[in-house]
Scaffold this motif. Structure first.
Motif, mmCIF file in Angstrom:
data_model
loop_
_atom_site.group_PDB
_atom_site.id
_atom_site.type_symbol
_atom_site.label_atom_id
_atom_site.label_comp_id
_atom_site.label_asym_id
_atom_site.label_seq_id
_atom_site.Cartn_x
_atom_site.Cartn_y
_atom_site.Cartn_z
ATOM 1 N N SER A 134 61.730 74.940 61.552
ATOM 2 C CA SER A 134 62.751 74.571 60.525
ATOM 3 C C SER A 134 64.080 74.978 60.684
ATOM 4 O O SER A 134 64.908 74.161 60.412
ATOM 5 N N LEU A 137 65.332 72.683 63.321
ATOM 6 C CA LEU A 137 65.641 71.219 62.801
ATOM 7 C C LEU A 137 66.980 71.408 61.959
ATOM 8 O O LEU A 137 67.664 70.695 61.956
ATOM 9 N N ARG A 138 67.252 72.239 60.991
ATOM 10 C CA ARG A 138 68.274 72.650 60.293
ATOM 11 C C ARG A 138 69.477 72.547 61.200
ATOM 12 O O ARG A 138 70.498 71.938 60.860
ATOM 13 N N THR A 164 63.808 64.123 63.356
ATOM 14 C CA THR A 164 64.248 65.546 62.893
ATOM 15 C C THR A 164 64.147 65.422 61.502
ATOM 16 O O THR A 164 64.066 66.486 60.918
ATOM 17 N N SER A 165 65.171 64.523 60.690
ATOM 18 C CA SER A 165 65.369 64.728 59.293
ATOM 19 C C SER A 165 63.841 64.468 58.592
ATOM 20 O O SER A 165 63.867 65.095 57.563
ATOM 21 N N PHE A 168 62.040 67.652 58.843
ATOM 22 C CA PHE A 168 62.617 68.684 57.933
ATOM 23 C C PHE A 168 62.281 68.515 56.373
ATOM 24 O O PHE A 168 62.070 69.321 55.765
ATOM 25 N N ASN A 169 62.301 67.148 56.362
ATOM 26 C CA ASN A 169 62.116 66.902 54.912
ATOM 27 C C ASN A 169 60.490 67.252 54.305
ATOM 28 O O ASN A 169 60.168 67.694 53.418
ATOM 29 N N TYR A 172 60.056 70.984 54.107
ATOM 30 C CA TYR A 172 60.830 71.341 52.714
ATOM 31 C C TYR A 172 60.014 70.753 51.520
ATOM 32 O O TYR A 172 59.842 71.833 50.586
ATOM 33 N N TRP A 188 66.959 76.636 53.856
ATOM 34 C CA TRP A 188 66.999 75.384 54.028
ATOM 35 C C TRP A 188 68.601 74.934 54.222
ATOM 36 O O TRP A 188 69.147 73.874 54.395
ATOM 37 N N ILE A 234 69.439 64.409 53.306
ATOM 38 C CA ILE A 234 68.931 66.013 53.224
ATOM 39 C C ILE A 234 69.914 66.615 52.150
ATOM 40 O O ILE A 234 70.557 67.711 52.672
#
Length: 279
Positions: A134, A137-138, A164-165, A168-169, A172, A188, A234
């Motif tokens: 994460s 990714l961030r 990646t988005s 990431f989501n 999250y 995050w 995001i």
């Protein structure tokens, strides 16, 4: 399955290096490029993703991550610090394609994992791996959406941004459902973004044009493609209080544009302020 090192030896394997001939990265990049330069909904892509996500290659994700993470020395498993995450942008295209395959398979496998398996059994990857992934990714999303020219992306960068988005989501959302029991909320967040675009749009004093804030209105924030993509794709990378201010300002501007104030009429109905008790 034959070319990936087993979990018992993956830590001892020499990490891949940019420019070196590496069989694992090379093979993964072939499949990654097939996915990246095609459609993820195509029959070929579906076969690749389901074969790797449904366990036909034993422990594919942990074995590949244990191998690939050696290429990113900035990642330290199990140490939750505010260190600088690794940069995907600094890697070569072959390694990026291998990472694309890893992210795409991870995202697909999460669709078939329930919360009990994800949290209690730590499938498909344990929390220390989730933490590092994460962070990666961030950082990558920050580099692509904030530090790069979004309008100049080629197909490879656009596809990498998409996968990646999405991943990431997904991560999250999972941790949000458990009220961030394992990761802190600020895990995050991007680093503080002091952008003239955002400051002008929000009319923050002392930051905008001539030191007096912006006058274009907050709605103009969506004229900037990068800010618009952050707020719509995001938003969790911005602090919640900052998002609340943006939302409240948008409501105020809507009222002003429609001449709606206290006691005003809209469509023949009186506008009222309502106090809601959350309990």
């Amino acid at each position: 399955n034959a070319i990936l090192p087993g979990m018992e030896v993956v830590a001892a394997v020499k990490p891949p290096h940019a420019g070196s001939s590496d069989s694992v990265v090379g093979l993964c990049s072939i499949y990654g490029n097939i996915l990246m330069h095609g459609k993820l909904t195509s029959e070929t892509a579906t076969k690749i993703l389901f074969t790797l996500a449904l366990g036909k290659v034993t422990q594919f994700l942990p074995r590949l991550w244990g191998y690939l993470r050696g290429a990113f020395p900035g990642v330290t498993i199990g140490v939750p610090t505010m260190r600088t995450p690794p940069s995907i942008a600094e890697t070569n295209s072959t390694l990026r394609a291998a990472l694309f395959l890893f992210f795409a398979v991870y995202s697909r496998q999460l669709m078939a994992v329930n919360d009990e398996e994800f949290f209690d059994k730590q499938l498909p990857l344990p929390f220390d791996c989730q933490f590092d992934i994460s962070l990666m990714l961030r950082q990558h999303l920050y580099e692509m959406l904030w530090q790069s020219a979004v309008d100049s992306f080629d197909l490879e960068h656009a596809q990498l941004l998409l996968v990646t988005s999405r991943l990431f989501n997904q991560l999250y959302d999972r941790h949000a459902r458990r009220e961030f029991a394992h990761f802190e909320r600020n895990h995050w967040h991007w680093p503080p973004v002091h952008s003239k675009e955002l400051a002008d749009a929000m009319g923050e004093p002392g930051i905008g044009a001539a030191g007096g804030g912006g006058s274009r209105g907050l709605g103009s924030v969506f004229d900037s493609r990068r800010i618009s993509m952050v707020l719509t794709c995001i938003p969790q990378v911005l602090h919640f209080r900052q998002r609340v201010r943006i939302f409240q300002r948008l409501i105020e501007e809507d009222k002003e544009s429609l001449n709606i104030g206290d006691g005003a009429f809209m469509g023949g109905s009186m506008v009222h302020d309502v106090t809601v008790s959350r309990s």
